[in-house]
Design a protein around this motif. Sequence first.
Motif, short mmCIF file in Angstrom:
data_model
loop_
_atom_site.label_atom_id
_atom_site.label_comp_id
_atom_site.label_asym_id
_atom_site.label_seq_id
_atom_site.Cartn_x
_atom_site.Cartn_y
_atom_site.Cartn_z
N ARG A 113 0.83 -1.21 0.00
CA ARG A 113 0.00 0.00 0.00
C ARG A 113 0.86 1.26 0.00
N GLY A 114 1.92 1.25 0.78
CA GLY A 114 2.74 2.45 0.92
C GLY A 114 3.60 2.77 -0.28
N GLY A 159 9.06 -8.77 9.91
CA GLY A 159 9.12 -9.66 11.06
C GLY A 159 8.32 -9.12 12.23
N THR A 160 8.34 -9.85 13.33
CA THR A 160 7.50 -9.50 14.48
C THR A 160 7.98 -8.26 15.21
N GLN A 161 9.21 -7.81 14.95
CA GLN A 161 9.71 -6.62 15.62
C GLN A 161 9.34 -5.33 14.88
N VAL A 162 8.62 -5.46 13.76
CA VAL A 162 8.23 -4.31 12.95
C VAL A 162 6.71 -4.22 12.92
N GLY A 163 6.17 -3.03 13.21
CA GLY A 163 4.74 -2.83 13.17
C GLY A 163 4.33 -2.01 11.97
N GLU A 164 3.02 -1.91 11.75
CA GLU A 164 2.54 -1.19 10.57
C GLU A 164 2.89 0.30 10.64
N GLU A 196 6.12 4.61 8.07
CA GLU A 196 7.18 5.62 8.11
C GLU A 196 8.30 5.28 7.14
N VAL A 197 8.67 4.01 7.05
CA VAL A 197 9.69 3.59 6.08
C VAL A 197 9.23 3.94 4.67
N CYS A 198 7.97 3.68 4.35
CA CYS A 198 7.45 3.99 3.02
C CYS A 198 7.46 5.50 2.77
#
Length: 383
Positions: free
Chosen positions: A271-272, A358-363, A368-370
């Motif tokens: 999406r991003g 992975g599990t350490q990264v949230g939406e 923000e990365v996008c």
Amino acid sequence: MTRSAGTGRPPAFATPLRVGTPNIGDRERFLARLNGALDRGWLSNGGPLTAEFEQRIAEQSGTRHAVATCNATAALQLALRAAGLTGEVIVPALTFAATAHAVSWIGLTPVFCDVDPRTGQLDPAHAETLIGPGTSGILAVHLWGRAAPVERLEKLAAAHGLALFFDAAHAYACTHAGEPVGRAGNGEVFSFHSTKFVNAFEGGALVTDDDALAERAVRMRNFGIAGEDVVEHIGINAKMSEAAAAMGLTSLDSLDRFVARNLANLRCYERGLARVPGLRLLPFPEGERNNYQYVILEVDETVAGIDRDELLAVLKRDNVLARKYFHPACHWMTPYRGPVRLPHAEALSARVLALPTGTQVGEAGIREVCRIIRAAVPAWPAE
């Protein structure tokens, strides 16, 4: 706080966002398993946790055998040695160094093959041109969790009397043609390194339906020992410890949760980054199951107005530690560098990077990365 280089502001992420941050399962369940091993006083040499781990890996893969090892590189070496390969082995140039090193370390010669320019998978047509009198096998790679062209490679290997193995380090719990990855060729090798979505701290496994191959590999991983005072093969110490098996089993318990998070993260990236000129997220095969542990972004500099390395530097300034996967291509690495040119592997190696998941990264983090990526692309209108 460290300032984002050249901007005078703090980086977007105070804690670095990395590719391959370990997924952690149920700590209490892991500790219970570990305490059981300590109580038994059985910490290695084929303990009950390792046996259970092997059984679950074989069941997931649909194979008769799973031979657990201390790491996947050792499993690759055992597979090739147990199969009696000699001389040359064809490998793709676009892979992690361990694929080629596993071949070289046991005295064989890797012959590097170009890849499909869209998928990055070993190209069977080019592989056929590399087969010579010294060729004994092909070691293909299921790159980024997408299956190699299994049927074409099996046909090619059969036509030339070659062994066929697959480095499936990225592809545990994936399918090809509706069947679990693990059942192709003479055998396949999984990785359960800490960076993999299912991890055993360090670990690997050879899966196969070849009874004789599995038996030789089991003995070779334990110094070639076949019984008391009987050594039948030249072997190494490649056994999985009970502590590693405890972590591996605990990871397997959470497999569905890990996959669900990876898939949710992928959809957020899609999406991003939709419609950003010059950027393409490599697709996953329709109708197949995947672990989605690698989100691979391809950057077309001519359209985006920024190349992969420039984008990587922008992300790094904000503590987003994306990775070049894989760079350089193996045939450009110092131990293997020569006059061979493999244009598709070289081009992909210069264009792709893996994004954190992975599990350490949230939406919220992925959004923000996008945003950072979109802002870095000159062809994208200012937000």
